[in-house]
Design an enzyme around this catalytic site. Structure first.
Site, PDB file in Angstrom:
ATOM      1  N   SER A  77      25.340  33.598  70.234  1.00 46.29           N
ATOM      2  CA  SER A  77      26.410  32.600  70.102  1.00 46.29           C
ATOM      3  C   SER A  77      26.583  32.054  68.695  1.00 46.29           C
ATOM      4  O   SER A  77      27.490  31.250  68.460  1.00 46.29           O
ATOM      5  CB  SER A  77      26.175  31.438  71.072  1.00 46.29           C
ATOM      6  OG  SER A  77      26.562  31.806  72.375  1.00 46.29           O
ATOM      7  N   LYS A  80      30.020  32.289  67.282  1.00 48.45           N
ATOM      8  CA  LYS A  80      31.034  31.240  67.445  1.00 48.45           C
ATOM      9  C   LYS A  80      31.283  30.475  66.154  1.00 48.45           C
ATOM     10  O   LYS A  80      32.325  29.819  66.015  1.00 48.45           O
ATOM     11  CB  LYS A  80      30.621  30.275  68.561  1.00 48.45           C
ATOM     12  CG  LYS A  80      30.602  30.880  69.956  1.00 48.45           C
ATOM     13  CD  LYS A  80      30.245  29.821  71.000  1.00 48.45           C
ATOM     14  CE  LYS A  80      30.305  30.376  72.425  1.00 48.45           C
ATOM     15  NZ  LYS A  80      29.201  31.292  72.732  1.00 48.45           N
ATOM     16  N   ASP A 170      26.165  40.103  84.981  1.00 51.29           N
ATOM     17  CA  ASP A 170      26.622  38.828  84.411  1.00 51.29           C
ATOM     18  C   ASP A 170      27.983  38.391  84.938  1.00 51.29           C
ATOM     19  O   ASP A 170      28.346  37.217  84.812  1.00 51.29           O
ATOM     20  CB  ASP A 170      26.700  38.937  82.885  1.00 51.29           C
ATOM     21  CG  ASP A 170      25.335  39.017  82.238  1.00 51.29           C
ATOM     22  OD1 ASP A 170      24.376  38.474  82.818  1.00 51.29           O
ATOM     23  OD2 ASP A 170      25.228  39.634  81.154  1.00 51.29           O
ATOM     24  N   SER A 323      28.279  25.545  73.935  1.00 50.31           N
ATOM     25  CA  SER A 323      28.364  26.993  73.696  1.00 50.31           C
ATOM     26  C   SER A 323      29.182  27.692  74.773  1.00 50.31           C
ATOM     27  O   SER A 323      28.716  28.589  75.473  1.00 50.31           O
ATOM     28  CB  SER A 323      26.958  27.613  73.620  1.00 50.31           C
ATOM     29  OG  SER A 323      26.990  28.845  72.948  1.00 50.31           O
ATOM     30  N   ASN A 324      30.453  27.290  74.894  1.00 47.92           N
ATOM     31  CA  ASN A 324      31.333  27.760  75.951  1.00 47.92           C
ATOM     32  C   ASN A 324      31.957  29.110  75.584  1.00 47.92           C
ATOM     33  O   ASN A 324      32.840  29.193  74.728  1.00 47.92           O
ATOM     34  CB  ASN A 324      32.421  26.707  76.195  1.00 47.92           C
ATOM     35  CG  ASN A 324      33.254  26.977  77.416  1.00 47.92           C
ATOM     36  OD1 ASN A 324      33.804  28.063  77.567  1.00 47.92           O
ATOM     37  ND2 ASN A 324      33.365  25.992  78.290  1.00 47.92           N
ATOM     38  N   ASN A 325      31.504  30.174  76.235  1.00 46.50           N
ATOM     39  CA  ASN A 325      31.997  31.520  75.937  1.00 46.50           C
ATOM     40  C   ASN A 325      33.472  31.689  76.263  1.00 46.50           C
ATOM     41  O   ASN A 325      34.213  32.371  75.553  1.00 46.50           O
ATOM     42  CB  ASN A 325      31.189  32.565  76.705  1.00 46.50           C
ATOM     43  CG  ASN A 325      29.782  32.721  76.174  1.00 46.50           C
ATOM     44  OD1 ASN A 325      29.476  32.304  75.066  1.00 46.50           O
ATOM     45  ND2 ASN A 325      28.918  33.316  76.972  1.00 46.50           N
ATOM     46  N   THR A 437      23.092  27.070  68.380  1.00 49.68           N
ATOM     47  CA  THR A 437      22.113  27.902  69.066  1.00 49.68           C
ATOM     48  C   THR A 437      22.758  29.212  69.514  1.00 49.68           C
ATOM     49  O   THR A 437      23.981  29.346  69.552  1.00 49.68           O
ATOM     50  CB  THR A 437      21.563  27.176  70.295  1.00 49.68           C
ATOM     51  OG1 THR A 437      22.661  26.821  71.149  1.00 49.68           O
ATOM     52  CG2 THR A 437      20.816  25.904  69.908  1.00 49.68           C
ATOM     53  N   GLY A 438      21.917  30.167  69.888  1.00 56.01           N
ATOM     54  CA  GLY A 438      22.398  31.425  70.435  1.00 56.01           C
ATOM     55  C   GLY A 438      21.324  32.075  71.276  1.00 56.01           C
ATOM     56  O   GLY A 438      20.144  32.037  70.911  1.00 56.01           O
TER      57      GLY A 438
END
Length: 485
Positions: A77, A80, A170, A323-325, A437-438
């Site tokens: 992430s 992003k 997923d 961290s909204n994909n 973060t990721g």
């Protein structure tokens, strides 16, 4: 509360910026040597089998330390960071998504004679409450029946619902939600294209009670789970069957315990349209055709009502903090549509590359197939990520918004600390690390800004792959950085 949070975030950013205007004292050789020894010791003892890339830049953008800094690795992430920078430049802080309702007919004696089109442009903040307001508006206008089709128009984006490389296992969960231009979110986290399924154990031996938010739409649920004694382990699982509309709840749930999952819907447009029809029914508005229709809004249709989203500047907080994909994927397609008139991931990624090139980033060193970081085929180095973060500090129009969207170490408020709210709690790092973060399978990353013990600001990036459970070790390295610098 929102104003209080905003002021606190602005204060953090101002503190960071005020520090930045002072002349940076370049870290001396002995400091860097000491830090290098600490980092290598930590890596050798705890991540010997992992691939690690680390870079630090000072306030002038000079790389003062790197450990395999040019190694190309999976950013997860941290991808992003580039998506956000491009979106704030290409769309602007004030960009708003719009959901429009058009008609091709006229209202006579309480009946709308003609088709009704609900047209989306990818708004991730659209909720079932907004659909209810649309229906309430029609009711207030005296409309009692729609004698025509109700049509979903999601052609602002292409019809590829998933970004490349999404794994089969997923697809059921919120972080891999399908994307259409007409989608709903179940709450203010804005995980579009999902419903929240919550199970609660009430009576031993019976099925847990299920609560669905907002509504099932086209989903059906099979509940095979069982409530067990309080001293038993939970084995509850909530999952949508692959490429189907069936959600299966299985396993055991201890009494008085609850569990929830954000479960994806197969087709967000259909889900939105079905819930819109439910909203019409709640307001006693009949419709003559029950079939799902999908089509483009005619150019001669009349706009009846419009809902606008919050501006991008506000959307950045839940997007980056949590961290909204889905929001990342929507922003990529939106950039493609706005800049190239192609609402596709490929077009949006071309816009990202154009932004990077315009800022003299080494874009040839980047490789990406999505804007969220979900793909295992994305790659970049820690030196390249710190270059991006340093350049972003010069984006005067929106750097404050970007900085305020980053998670703040050890701040327990979810919309400030975000994904760092339970991390980096030492005196050297608490409230002094502002970073993205990721995490994907076998990958953990952290890139952003920190204030060293000297009071000076630094830009850093840590990328780790091919080893699980490395978050505590990454935090140990960040603490060493903050303490030594």
């Amino acid at each position: 509360m929102q104003k209080k949070i905003s002021m606190l975030l602005i204060s953090c950013m101002l503190v960071f910026c005020l520090i930045s205007v002072h002349t940076s004292a370049e870290a001396n050789t002995s400091t860097i040597q000491r830090l290098d020894q600490l980092v290598k010791k930590i890596v050798n003892e705890k991540m010997a089998n992992a691939e690690v890339s680390i870079a630090i830049r000072d306030d002038f953008g000079k790389v003062i330390y790197d450990f395999n800094g040019n190694r190309q690795q999976k950013p997860a992430s941290n991808m992003k960071l580039l998506t956000s920078a491009a979106a704030l430049t290409e769309l602007g802080e004030n960009y708003r998504f719009r959901t429009n309702i058009y008609t091709t007919g006229d209202v006579k004696n309480g009946i709308l004679h003609g088709d009704l089109y609900i047209q989306g442009t990818g708004d991730p903040t659209l909720t079932v409450e907004d659909l209810d307001q649309f229906a309430s508006f029609f009711s207030d206008q005296g409309i009692k029946k729609i004698d025509g089709r109700i049509v979903g128009d999601d052609f602002w984006f292409d019809l590829d619902l998933l970004t490349p490389d999404i794994k089969k296992d997923d697809e059921s969960y919120y972080y891999a939600a399908p994307i259409t231009a007409l989608t709903l979110s179940p709450d203010s986290d804005y995980d579009s294209g999902t419903v929240i399924v919550e199970a609660l154990g009430k009576t031993i031996g019976e099925k847990p009670r299920l609560t669905i938010t907002p509504e099932l739409g086209e989903l059906v649920i099979e509940n095979h789970a069982k409530t067990v004694a309080a001293n038993q382990y939970s084995t509850l699982k909530i999952e949508r069957e692959y490429r189907k509309n069936k959600v299966v709840v299985s396993g055991n749930l201890p009494i008085n315990k609850s569990w929830k999952e954000w479960i994806t819907v197969p087709n967000p447009t259909m889900h939105t349209l079905l819930l819109f029809k439910h909203a019409l029914e709640k307001h006693n508005i009949q419709y003559s055709l029950d079939k799902f229709y999908h089509g483009k809004t005619p150019t001669n249709a009349t706009l009846i009502v419009q809902k606008q989203s919050i501006p991008l500047s506000q959307l950045m907080v839940p997007y980056m903090k949590l961290s909204n994909n889905g929001i990342a994927d929507i922003l990529v397609k939106t950039m493609g549509k706005v800049r190239m008139d192609q609402g596709s991931t490929k077009a949006g990624l071309r816009v990202l590359k154009q932004y990077a090139t315009s800022r003299q980033l080494n874009i040839d060193d980047w490789f990406f197939v999505d804007g969220s970081g979900m793909s295992n085929n994305n790659s970049v180095s820690s030196i390249d990520l710190t270059q991006l973060l340093f350049i972003v500090k010069g984006e005067k129009q929106w750097y404050g918004t970007f900085f305020n969207s980053l998670p703040v170490a050890a701040n327990s408020d979810r919309m400030i600390g975000g994904s760092l709210r339970n991390r980096l709690k030492t005196p050297f790092t608490e409230g002094r690390v502002f970073a993205k973060t990721g995490a994907i399978d076998g990958v953990n990353t952290l890139s952003g800004y920190l204030i060293g013990s000297s009071g000076m600001p630094y830009t850093f990036s840590i990328l780790v792959q091919n080893q699980k459970g490395t978050v505590p070790t990454i935090d140990e390295i960040v603490e060493a950085m903050a303490k030594e610098l």
